[in-house]
Write a protein that holds these residues in place. Structure first.
Motif, short mmCIF file in Angstrom:
data_model
loop_
_atom_site.label_atom_id
_atom_site.label_comp_id
_atom_site.label_asym_id
_atom_site.label_seq_id
_atom_site.Cartn_x
_atom_site.Cartn_y
_atom_site.Cartn_z
N PRO A 32 0.89 -1.14 -0.16
CA PRO A 32 0.05 0.06 0.12
C PRO A 32 0.57 1.17 0.02
N HIS A 81 -8.27 3.26 1.52
CA HIS A 81 -8.91 3.10 0.23
C HIS A 81 -8.36 2.16 -0.54
N ALA A 138 -7.20 1.53 -4.43
CA ALA A 138 -6.87 2.44 -5.59
C ALA A 138 -7.77 2.26 -6.82
N PRO A 163 -11.23 6.86 -5.39
CA PRO A 163 -10.44 6.96 -4.48
C PRO A 163 -9.93 8.64 -4.36
N SER A 180 -11.07 10.03 -0.83
CA SER A 180 -10.63 9.78 0.31
C SER A 180 -9.22 10.76 0.15
N ARG A 181 -8.71 11.01 -1.04
CA ARG A 181 -7.48 11.81 -1.18
C ARG A 181 -7.86 13.41 -0.80
N LEU A 191 -3.56 8.55 5.14
CA LEU A 191 -4.05 7.91 4.13
C LEU A 191 -3.19 6.80 3.65
N THR A 220 -3.54 4.04 0.77
CA THR A 220 -4.06 3.54 -0.81
C THR A 220 -3.40 2.17 -0.96
N TYR A 221 -4.38 1.14 -1.23
CA TYR A 221 -3.94 -0.04 -1.59
C TYR A 221 -4.21 -0.33 -3.12
#
Length: 349
Positions: free
Chosen positions: A32, A290, A292, A299, A302-303, A318, A320-321
């Motif tokens: 992530p 979240h 990707a 996404p 959330s960014r 944050l 991100t996966y």
């Protein structure tokens, strides 16, 4: 124990399946991406932020449903009552329960680790599932089990209008505030239990429940010690209205405009339904997770939420996966391990 302040409230309806997702087996995937405004969840403890004067000062009340009105509500979550025991495992007991949210009956499931406690506690805010087919405790089964086995008392609130709770009005289902009220009162009901440590509580929200969690944090700063949001809806009300409601239920959008005006005519009304308008009130650290390639909740939402939380001085991280979609299949185990580590760091458990 922390105490909030904050009036009636309401919720956006998302399409069937928009925010569910449960119980897949985890597998491998790329690492992530972590973006933090403070040390990552694996680093040492940080001091809780000191509320600013702006945080302590309420924005003006409104004559329409709004987060400022919810901030002024007197929350009184109480009366948590066990209806029946569903299961006993080697680690915890799972029970169907009800509690009172300012007089409204709300149902849910309670998972209590074995032992005397006092235990840290987590309220779970589930994503959208059509209320007419919703069953009590539905939507976050993986999180319920994992957190209870990790030693947390877990209360998964069904929200009003679901399962065995009192009915919800049409407007309560269209806006995003009444469910936040039920979530806040769930924390207070939990804190009354003798085996719960009322100084160590948190919220975890998924998809629509992420929006519920953010609304609760701005309405009742200091209520909990930490919060995690998974694959969250936008912190801007109009994003959700345009993305979910307009394509699926345009008549609901027309009814909202008829009653409260259009965004062009009444921009203040719609800002008052958006948690990001009041991020400077949040005093708790927030972990944002979240996928990707999430096609349900983009996404970028959330960014933007993370960026605005940082700008408001919130301790926000944050993660991100890559390759992960809305349901969190392949990397879910990584995400829940990170969640537990984050909660233990900030709850001191």
């Amino acid at each position: 124990m922390r105490r909030p302040a904050g009036a009636a409230a309401l919720l956006l309806v998302l399409p069937l399946g928009a925010c569910a997702g449960d119980d897949p087996d985890p597998a491998g995937d790329p690492p992530p991406t972590v973006t933090a405004s403070s040390p990552s969840p694996s680093s040492g403890p940080t001091q809780p932020p000191t509320p600013t004067e702006q945080t302590k000062t309420l924005p003006p009340a409104t004559d329409t449903p709004s987060l400022p009105n919810l901030m002024r509500a007197d929350f009184d979550g109480r009366g948590l009552r066990v209806l029946r025991t569903e299961a006993r495992t080697a680690d915890y007991t799972r029970q169907q329960v009800t509690y009172r949210s300012n007089g409204t009956l709300v149902s849910g499931v309670l998972l209590r680790p074995h032992g005397r406690g006092p235990f840290p506690a987590v309220v779970l805010n589930h994503g959208y599932i059509e209320p007419s087919i919703y069953a009590t405790g539905q939507g976050m089964a993986r999180e319920q089990d994992w957190l209870a086995r990790a030693g947390f008392v877990v209360l998964h609130t069904d929200y009003r209008g679901h399962a065995a709770g009192d009915p919800a009005g049409d407007l309560e289902r269209e806006l995003r505030l009444a469910y936040a009220r039920d979530s806040i009162n769930a924390v207070l009901a939990l804190e009354r239990l003798r085996y719960v440590d009322d100084d160590r509580t948190a919220m975890v929200g998924r998809s629509m429940g992420g929006g519920v969690t953010l609304n609760a944090l701005v309405a009742a700063p200091g209520l909990v010690d930490a919060a995690v949001i998974y694959a969250s809806v936008s912190s801007r009300f109009l994003d959700n209205l345009d993305h979910f409601t307009r394509p699926n239920r345009p008549e609901a959008v027309a009814a909202l405009y008829d009653e409260f005006g259009t965004p062009r005519a009444e921009p203040a009304f719609y800002r008052g339904l958006s948690s990001r308008t009041y991020f400077d009130r949040i005093t708790e650290p927030v972990l944002v997770l979240h996928g990707a390639v999430d096609h349900t909740c983009p996404p970028r939402w959330s960014r933007a939420t993370h960026r605005l939380l940082e700008r408001a001085g919130v301790d926000s991280t944050l993660v991100t996966y890559p390759g992960e979609d809305h349901a969190f299949y392949a990397r879910w185990q990584d995400s829940i391990v990170r969640t537990v580590r984050f909660l233990r760091r900030h709850l001191g458990s």
